[in-house]
Design an enzyme around this catalytic site. Structure first.
Site, PDB file in Angstrom:
ATOM      1  N   GLY A  61      28.242   6.514 -23.190  1.00  0.00           N
ATOM      2  CA  GLY A  61      27.098   5.607 -23.096  1.00  0.00           C
ATOM      3  C   GLY A  61      26.568   5.290 -24.478  1.00  0.00           C
ATOM      4  O   GLY A  61      26.920   5.963 -25.453  1.00  0.00           O
ATOM      5  N   CYS A  88      32.600  11.688 -24.413  1.00  0.00           N
ATOM      6  CA  CYS A  88      31.838  11.051 -25.489  1.00  0.00           C
ATOM      7  C   CYS A  88      30.343  11.399 -25.373  1.00  0.00           C
ATOM      8  O   CYS A  88      29.971  12.541 -25.559  1.00  0.00           O
ATOM      9  CB  CYS A  88      32.101   9.544 -25.495  1.00  0.00           C
ATOM     10  SG  CYS A  88      31.642   8.816 -27.072  1.00  0.00           S
ATOM     11  N   TYR A  89      29.487  10.443 -25.020  1.00  0.00           N
ATOM     12  CA  TYR A  89      28.069  10.781 -24.847  1.00  0.00           C
ATOM     13  C   TYR A  89      27.929  11.913 -23.817  1.00  0.00           C
ATOM     14  O   TYR A  89      27.082  12.794 -23.969  1.00  0.00           O
ATOM     15  CB  TYR A  89      27.288   9.533 -24.404  1.00  0.00           C
ATOM     16  CG  TYR A  89      25.832   9.809 -24.107  1.00  0.00           C
ATOM     17  CD1 TYR A  89      24.927  10.010 -25.150  1.00  0.00           C
ATOM     18  CD2 TYR A  89      25.356   9.895 -22.799  1.00  0.00           C
ATOM     19  CE1 TYR A  89      23.588  10.287 -24.891  1.00  0.00           C
ATOM     20  CE2 TYR A  89      24.023  10.166 -22.526  1.00  0.00           C
ATOM     21  CZ  TYR A  89      23.144  10.359 -23.576  1.00  0.00           C
ATOM     22  OH  TYR A  89      21.824  10.629 -23.311  1.00  0.00           O
ATOM     23  N   HIS A 175      37.815   9.017 -25.807  1.00  0.00           N
ATOM     24  CA  HIS A 175      37.860   8.352 -24.490  1.00  0.00           C
ATOM     25  C   HIS A 175      39.263   8.446 -23.867  1.00  0.00           C
ATOM     26  O   HIS A 175      40.151   7.701 -24.251  1.00  0.00           O
ATOM     27  CB  HIS A 175      37.471   6.878 -24.631  1.00  0.00           C
ATOM     28  CG  HIS A 175      36.024   6.687 -24.933  1.00  0.00           C
ATOM     29  ND1 HIS A 175      35.066   6.595 -23.961  1.00  0.00           N
ATOM     30  CD2 HIS A 175      35.363   6.614 -26.110  1.00  0.00           C
ATOM     31  CE1 HIS A 175      33.876   6.461 -24.522  1.00  0.00           C
ATOM     32  NE2 HIS A 175      34.029   6.469 -25.820  1.00  0.00           N
ATOM     33  N   GLU A 177      40.031   7.513 -20.945  1.00  0.00           N
ATOM     34  CA  GLU A 177      40.195   6.468 -19.917  1.00  0.00           C
ATOM     35  C   GLU A 177      40.777   5.169 -20.456  1.00  0.00           C
ATOM     36  O   GLU A 177      41.214   4.330 -19.679  1.00  0.00           O
ATOM     37  CB  GLU A 177      38.849   6.206 -19.218  1.00  0.00           C
ATOM     38  CG  GLU A 177      37.774   5.525 -20.069  1.00  0.00           C
ATOM     39  CD  GLU A 177      36.964   6.476 -20.940  1.00  0.00           C
ATOM     40  OE1 GLU A 177      37.453   7.569 -21.271  1.00  0.00           O
ATOM     41  OE2 GLU A 177      35.830   6.110 -21.322  1.00  0.00           O
ATOM     42  N   ASP A 233      40.970 -11.863  -2.273  1.00  0.00           N
ATOM     43  CA  ASP A 233      39.850 -11.083  -1.728  1.00  0.00           C
ATOM     44  C   ASP A 233      39.466 -11.543  -0.320  1.00  0.00           C
ATOM     45  O   ASP A 233      39.365 -10.731   0.605  1.00  0.00           O
ATOM     46  CB  ASP A 233      38.611 -11.182  -2.632  1.00  0.00           C
ATOM     47  CG  ASP A 233      38.907 -10.758  -4.053  1.00  0.00           C
ATOM     48  OD1 ASP A 233      39.956 -10.128  -4.272  1.00  0.00           O
ATOM     49  OD2 ASP A 233      38.108 -11.075  -4.952  1.00  0.00           O
ATOM     50  N   LYS A 375      40.239  -4.465  -7.774  1.00  0.00           N
ATOM     51  CA  LYS A 375      41.153  -5.574  -7.469  1.00  0.00           C
ATOM     52  C   LYS A 375      42.595  -5.097  -7.248  1.00  0.00           C
ATOM     53  O   LYS A 375      43.272  -5.555  -6.329  1.00  0.00           O
ATOM     54  CB  LYS A 375      41.113  -6.559  -8.637  1.00  0.00           C
ATOM     55  CG  LYS A 375      41.817  -7.862  -8.377  1.00  0.00           C
ATOM     56  CD  LYS A 375      40.866  -8.862  -7.812  1.00  0.00           C
ATOM     57  CE  LYS A 375      41.444 -10.225  -7.678  1.00  0.00           C
ATOM     58  NZ  LYS A 375      40.418 -11.156  -7.184  1.00  0.00           N
TER      59      LYS A 375
END
Ligand code: XMP
Length: 519
Positions: A61, A88-89, A175, A177, A233, A375
């Site tokens: 963050g 991280c944060y 990170h 991710e 969708d 998605k």
């Protein structure tokens, strides 16, 4: 909790401190077939426990724990005995709450760094002695909290990863991710399977079974209406509801006259003949074109199209008699919105209205069966439900259709020219070997006329701009370096085959600062 089973037994709770990468954390976890959800960072201990998470991830963050009003989670979450991973944060939060020291690092670390692993157990198991990781931080943990040990360091950051094995508290300064940490996926997988002891059971087959049960329970014998656009969708939503309640689903497809060449016929064929959906095709081209006559302003055009869509939809719905539910293809990224205000984040759920603005008196109850999905997950669901590749892999197409690809006034003549030119672009681009990496490829009609020569005749006709971009989410985009041969073929074909065009240009602008669409 409802009486029917969930599509997953185990979940990972991600407390959202406002990092731009948060949805990626959720996706990486789900790619490992473990369900995950982003939750507000200040969720109560009771609410968190009611979700029965197998693990908790504290996200990154923009804030600093050194600030007075730094966002912090409930202290008690570290004492639940549930494994925690701070990123991280989130690492700084973990260190701060456990009594460690955090300092503003000298200049911080941004970008790719070499990480040296000091302890190859659990979190870094099987990853070797060093790896490349993505850093993006100013503050860092300068002294370990009691009970913790260092797991990895970089040249400038002596505590780049740490753990308190006994309390199952883990933290990474980098990170895992993002794709810039190539082995991030393995690190997350180690956390999920070695530390949290999750089992990989979040699959789209289990999602479908659960969603069908839930829709049946919610709707019973009542009827549902759904606006079908032919995009992945709305198509997946319709297929899922159809699987649950069959003929009690009424789909409405509004042909606003602003669709691509042959699109209405194609959709009619796929859905009505092939998939046997109950669809009402409404031809409304004249209504839309009439209202767009003389309108040049892009925002006005969009507003008119939105309004007219609602008018048509409401009229059709009325004809169908009493219908209680409206189905929408809202996805997880639409449903959750991370808002970062003055460095302090908050996760708010917004009510997303794809068919927003329906008259109040219609009083539909909403069903949004894809609300928990990303998605890529929707594509898998669509495929499992039998949607053809044409729909699953369809490029995004804006709601206002070709109206935002005709710069200025939309006239029947301009629409016809654009449809022809766009048909050629689509035909040629599909043969290109790099087609699967293209996000969108289309033609734009510019109201600009220029002089040309055809045979012995001087011409004075429109210009077509070709727009072909790569992107991963539409937020940023880069123009595609198409081979000259392909550009030449597209240009030649458009000028030779489409009456009213004597010039083709290639749009070589990226987003930002340009947008993907021209209006
Ligand atoms: P821009 O032009 O803003 O487009 O760079 C980003 C992505 O959004 C699509 N787009 C829309 N989609 N309704 C939609 O459903 C709209 O009004 C709309 N406008 C733009 C665009 O095609 C691109 O993928």
């Amino acid at each position: 909790m409802s009486e029917f089973s969930k599509p997953y037994q185990e979940m990972i709770a991600i407390l959202d401190f406002g990092s731009q990468y948060n949805q990626l954390i959720a996706r990486r976890v789900r790619e490992n077939r473990v369900y995950s959800e982003l939750l507000p960072f200040d969720i109560s201990r009771e609410k968190l426990l009611s979700l029965n998470p197998r693990g908790i991830i504290l996200s990154g963050g923009p804030a600093s724990v050194l600030d007075k009003d730094a966002p912090l989670p409930h202290r008690g979450i570290l004492k639940l005995g549930i494994p925690v991973l701070g990123i991280c944060y989130g690492m700084q939060v973990l260190a701060y709450l456990s009594g460690g020291k955090i300092e503003r690092g000298k200049g911080g670390e941004y970008g790719a760094r070499k990480l040296f692993i000091d302890n190859e157990e659990d979190l870094f198991q099987g990853l070797g002695k060093s790896l490349t990781v993505w850093m993006s931080h100013k503050d860092e943990v300068s002294s370990l909290p009691g009970g913790f040990e260092v797991l990895a360091h970089t040249e400038t950051c002596s505590i780049a990863a740490m753990r308190d094995k006994k309390r199952k508290l883990y933290a990474l300064q980098f990170h895992p991710e993002v794709t810039h940490t190539p082995q991030g996926r393995e690190i997350i997988s180690n956390f999920l399977f070695r530390i949290c002891r999750c089992s990989p059971e979040w699959t789209m087959t289990s999602f479908i079974e659960h969603a069908v049960q839930k829709i049946r329970h919610q709707v019973g014998k009542k009827r549902v209406i759904c606006a079908l656009s032919g995009g992945v969708d709305s198509s997946t939503t319709a297929m899922l509801i159809n699987k649950a309640i069959g003929k009690n689903l009424e789909c409405i497809f509004v042909d606003n006259g602003l669709l691509r060449l042959g699109e209405v016929e194609k959709i009619r064929k796929i859905f009505k003949e092939h998939l046997k959906l109950n669809i009402h095709f409404v031809g409304a081209r004249e209504r839309f074109l009439k209202r767009l006559r003389g309108v040049l302003n892009p925002e006005k055009k969009r507003k008119i199209i939105g309004e007219e869509f609602i008018n048509v939809f409401a009229e059709e719905a009325e004809k169908l008699g009493k219908i209680e539910f409206l189905a929408q293809g809202t996805l997880y990224p639409d449903a959750i919105e991370s808002v970062s205000t003055k460095g302090g984040p908050s996760a708010t759920i917004k009510s997303h209205h794809n068919v927003g603005g329906l008259p109040e008196k219609m009083h539909f109850k909403l069903i949004e069966p894809l609300r928990d999905l990303f998605k890529d997950e929707v594509r898998i669901v669509g495929k499992e439900l039998g949607l053809p590749r044409e729909i699953i892999e369809r490029q995004p197409f804006p709601g206002p259709g070709l109206a935002v690809r005709i710069v200025g006034e939309v006239t029947p003549k301009r629409l016809e020219i654009l449809q022809q030119a766009d048909g050629i672009v689509s035909e040629e681009i599909r043969k290109y070997k790099g087609y699967k990496d293209i996000w969108q490829s289309f033609a734009v009609l510019l109201p600009l006329k220029s002089v040309g020569i055809m045979g012995d005749e001087r011409t004075y006709e429109y210009t077509i701009a070709l727009r072909v971009v790569k992107s991963s989410d539409g937020m940023t985009a880069d123009w595609v370096r198409l081979p000259y041969g392909l550009l030449e073929r597209i240009s030649q074909r458009i000028i030779n085959e489409v009456n009213g065009v004597n010039r083709v240009v290639y749009d070589i602008s990226s987003k930002p600062p340009s947008t993907i669409e021209w209006e």
